[in-house]
Scaffold this motif. Structure first.
Motif, PDB file in Angstrom:
ATOM      1  N   LEU B  84       0.833  -1.212   0.000  1.00 32.96           N
ATOM      2  CA  LEU B  84       0.000   0.000   0.000  1.00 32.96           C
ATOM      3  C   LEU B  84       0.867   1.261   0.000  1.00 32.96           C
ATOM      4  O   LEU B  84       0.558   2.248  -0.676  1.00 32.96           O
ATOM      5  N   GLU B  85       1.965   1.201   0.750  1.00 29.04           N
ATOM      6  CA  GLU B  85       2.823   2.386   0.887  1.00 29.04           C
ATOM      7  C   GLU B  85       3.656   2.676  -0.361  1.00 29.04           C
ATOM      8  O   GLU B  85       4.376   3.667  -0.409  1.00 29.04           O
ATOM      9  N   ASP B  86       3.556   1.821  -1.379  1.00 34.72           N
ATOM     10  CA  ASP B  86       4.222   2.116  -2.651  1.00 34.72           C
ATOM     11  C   ASP B  86       3.389   3.072  -3.503  1.00 34.72           C
ATOM     12  O   ASP B  86       3.846   3.528  -4.558  1.00 34.72           O
ATOM     13  N   SER B  87       2.180   3.358  -3.074  1.00 36.61           N
ATOM     14  CA  SER B  87       1.336   4.310  -3.816  1.00 36.61           C
ATOM     15  C   SER B  87       2.024   5.671  -3.815  1.00 36.61           C
ATOM     16  O   SER B  87       2.322   6.238  -2.758  1.00 36.61           O
ATOM     17  N   ALA B  88       2.286   6.177  -5.005  1.00 38.19           N
ATOM     18  CA  ALA B  88       3.041   7.422  -5.145  1.00 38.19           C
ATOM     19  C   ALA B  88       3.090   7.797  -6.611  1.00 38.19           C
ATOM     20  O   ALA B  88       2.669   7.034  -7.487  1.00 38.19           O
ATOM     21  N   MET B  89       3.644   8.955  -6.871  1.00 40.06           N
ATOM     22  CA  MET B  89       3.979   9.372  -8.224  1.00 40.06           C
ATOM     23  C   MET B  89       5.420   8.952  -8.452  1.00 40.06           C
ATOM     24  O   MET B  89       6.293   9.244  -7.618  1.00 40.06           O
ATOM     25  N   TYR B  90       5.691   8.264  -9.532  1.00 38.70           N
ATOM     26  CA  TYR B  90       7.042   7.820  -9.844  1.00 38.70           C
ATOM     27  C   TYR B  90       7.548   8.606 -11.055  1.00 38.70           C
ATOM     28  O   TYR B  90       6.924   8.608 -12.115  1.00 38.70           O
ATOM     29  N   PHE B  91       8.669   9.260 -10.849  1.00 41.67           N
ATOM     30  CA  PHE B  91       9.259  10.076 -11.912  1.00 41.67           C
ATOM     31  C   PHE B  91      10.548   9.431 -12.411  1.00 41.67           C
ATOM     32  O   PHE B  91      11.387   9.003 -11.625  1.00 41.67           O
ATOM     33  N   CYS B  92      10.665   9.412 -13.706  1.00 38.40           N
ATOM     34  CA  CYS B  92      11.908   9.018 -14.349  1.00 38.40           C
ATOM     35  C   CYS B  92      12.620  10.299 -14.776  1.00 38.40           C
ATOM     36  O   CYS B  92      11.970  11.297 -15.105  1.00 38.40           O
ATOM     37  N   THR B 102      22.306  19.044 -17.671  1.00 38.08           N
ATOM     38  CA  THR B 102      20.959  19.297 -17.182  1.00 38.08           C
ATOM     39  C   THR B 102      20.213  17.980 -17.058  1.00 38.08           C
ATOM     40  O   THR B 102      20.598  16.968 -17.635  1.00 38.08           O
ATOM     41  N   GLN B 103      19.175  18.006 -16.287  1.00 39.47           N
ATOM     42  CA  GLN B 103      18.396  16.830 -15.983  1.00 39.47           C
ATOM     43  C   GLN B 103      16.960  17.073 -16.418  1.00 39.47           C
ATOM     44  O   GLN B 103      16.391  18.130 -16.142  1.00 39.47           O
ATOM     45  N   TYR B 104      16.385  16.126 -17.107  1.00 41.79           N
ATOM     46  CA  TYR B 104      15.002  16.249 -17.575  1.00 41.79           C
ATOM     47  C   TYR B 104      14.160  15.177 -16.896  1.00 41.79           C
ATOM     48  O   TYR B 104      14.530  14.004 -16.887  1.00 41.79           O
ATOM     49  N   PHE B 105      13.034  15.603 -16.370  1.00 38.90           N
ATOM     50  CA  PHE B 105      12.094  14.687 -15.738  1.00 38.90           C
ATOM     51  C   PHE B 105      10.955  14.349 -16.691  1.00 38.90           C
ATOM     52  O   PHE B 105      10.522  15.197 -17.476  1.00 38.90           O
ATOM     53  N   GLY B 106      10.456  13.141 -16.549  1.00 41.07           N
ATOM     54  CA  GLY B 106       9.225  12.779 -17.228  1.00 41.07           C
ATOM     55  C   GLY B 106       8.021  13.293 -16.469  1.00 41.07           C
ATOM     56  O   GLY B 106       8.165  13.820 -15.358  1.00 41.07           O
ATOM     57  N   PRO B 107       6.840  13.103 -17.026  1.00 41.28           N
ATOM     58  CA  PRO B 107       5.618  13.619 -16.395  1.00 41.28           C
ATOM     59  C   PRO B 107       5.151  12.781 -15.216  1.00 41.28           C
ATOM     60  O   PRO B 107       4.282  13.203 -14.458  1.00 41.28           O
ATOM     61  N   GLY B 108       5.736  11.583 -15.052  1.00 43.89           N
ATOM     62  CA  GLY B 108       5.390  10.753 -13.907  1.00 43.89           C
ATOM     63  C   GLY B 108       4.342   9.698 -14.219  1.00 43.89           C
ATOM     64  O   GLY B 108       3.535   9.833 -15.146  1.00 43.89           O
ATOM     65  N   THR B 109       4.378   8.639 -13.427  1.00 42.48           N
ATOM     66  CA  THR B 109       3.329   7.607 -13.414  1.00 42.48           C
ATOM     67  C   THR B 109       2.744   7.590 -12.016  1.00 42.48           C
ATOM     68  O   THR B 109       3.475   7.423 -11.035  1.00 42.48           O
ATOM     69  N   ARG B 110       1.436   7.766 -11.946  1.00 45.40           N
ATOM     70  CA  ARG B 110       0.779   7.670 -10.632  1.00 45.40           C
ATOM     71  C   ARG B 110       0.463   6.207 -10.367  1.00 45.40           C
ATOM     72  O   ARG B 110      -0.301   5.588 -11.121  1.00 45.40           O
ATOM     73  N   LEU B 111       1.057   5.650  -9.337  1.00 48.14           N
ATOM     74  CA  LEU B 111       0.804   4.256  -8.958  1.00 48.14           C
ATOM     75  C   LEU B 111      -0.125   4.243  -7.751  1.00 48.14           C
ATOM     76  O   LEU B 111       0.164   4.872  -6.737  1.00 48.14           O
ATOM     77  N   THR B 112      -1.231   3.529  -7.905  1.00 45.71           N
ATOM     78  CA  THR B 112      -2.182   3.362  -6.808  1.00 45.71           C
ATOM     79  C   THR B 112      -2.251   1.881  -6.464  1.00 45.71           C
ATOM     80  O   THR B 112      -2.575   1.057  -7.325  1.00 45.71           O
ATOM     81  N   VAL B 113      -1.912   1.557  -5.228  1.00 48.04           N
ATOM     82  CA  VAL B 113      -1.954   0.169  -4.765  1.00 48.04           C
ATOM     83  C   VAL B 113      -3.150   0.012  -3.838  1.00 48.04           C
ATOM     84  O   VAL B 113      -3.261   0.728  -2.828  1.00 48.04           O
ATOM     85  N   LEU B 114      -4.044  -0.908  -4.191  1.00 50.24           N
ATOM     86  CA  LEU B 114      -5.280  -1.101  -3.411  1.00 50.24           C
ATOM     87  C   LEU B 114      -5.170  -2.322  -2.502  1.00 50.24           C
ATOM     88  O   LEU B 114      -4.434  -3.261  -2.821  1.00 50.24           O
TER      89      LEU B 114
END
Lengths: 113, 114
Positions: B84-92, B102-114
């Motif tokens: 459950l605690e892995d629920s977060a926004m994950y950015f590459c 310079t460093q470029y971020f992606g828009p993120g993946t929202r992970l929801t663990v139920l």
């Protein structure tokens, strides 16, 4: 004491003001210091990074690192409404095969037109 | 303007399931990163990857996590048995070096663990 402390704000300033954002830290092993800007629902964007102490300037942005005081700053000159975002400081150091890379909680900045 | 892409934008999974988050870094970049941001909390570094191997990892990046660059373009983060605690926004993110770093971020993946 937290390793990295950053005032969460919000900080509201009028357009054109000079903005000063700050972080303090406790770990003297930190060597790289970064500032990121994060707009709502977006990934962070690296603004500046500095190695060790000193100043670095890029356009309207100036980053300062004072390792003796364990204090870093980001100054924004001639602030614009488009600068409204959350500003994150981050710092890094290597430790025993793992990497300490710590972000501050972020300061929310609002520049008023 | 170069960009890092991430898929999916939102992943919902059941606790205990494996998930793979995918990233396509900028093609000529050499360093790749995963971060996560739990809702309302600060960004946390997970791992960096260089020359097809992990170069640094944080204390968060335990045996449940792994990264791969399977085909020279994609960069993946696998969580073997989600909690459950892995629920977060994950950015590459990817970083170029030499000259204008310079460093470029992606828009993120929202992970929801139920």
């Amino acid at each position: 004491q937290k390793e990295v402390e950053q005032d969460p704000g919000p900080l509201s300033v009028p357009e054109g003001a000079i903005v000063s954002l700050n972080c303090t830290y406790s770990n003297s092993a930190f060597q790289y210091f970064m500032w990121y800007r994060q707009y709502s629902r977006k990934g962070p964007e690296l603004l500046m990074y500095t190695y060790s102490s000193g100043n670095k300037e890029d356009g309207r942005f100036t980053a300062q690192v004072d390792k003796s005081s364990k204090y870093i700053s980001l100054f924004i000159r001639d602030s614009q409404p488009s600068d409204s975002a959350t500003y994150l400081c981050a710092m890094s150091a290597k430790k025993s095969g793992t990497y300490k890379y710590i972000f501050g909680t972020g300061t929310r900045l609002k520049v008023l037109a | 303007e170069p960009e890092v892409t991430q898929t999916p934008s939102h992943q919902v999974t059941q606790m205990g399931q494996e998930v793979i988050l995918r990233c396509v870094p900028i093609s000529n970049h050499l360093y790749f990163y995963w971060y996560r941001q739990i809702l309302g909390q600060k960004v946390e570094f997970l791992v960096s990857f260089y020359n097809n191997e992990i170069s640094e990892k944080s204390e968060i990046f335990d045996d449940q996590f792994s990264v791969e660059r399977p085909d020279g373009s994609n960069f993946t983060l696998k969580i073997r048995s989600t909690k459950l605690e892995d629920s977060a926004m994950y950015f590459c993110a990817s970083w170029t070096s030499g000259g204008t770093d310079t460093q470029y971020f992606g828009p993120g993946t929202r992970l929801t663990v139920l």
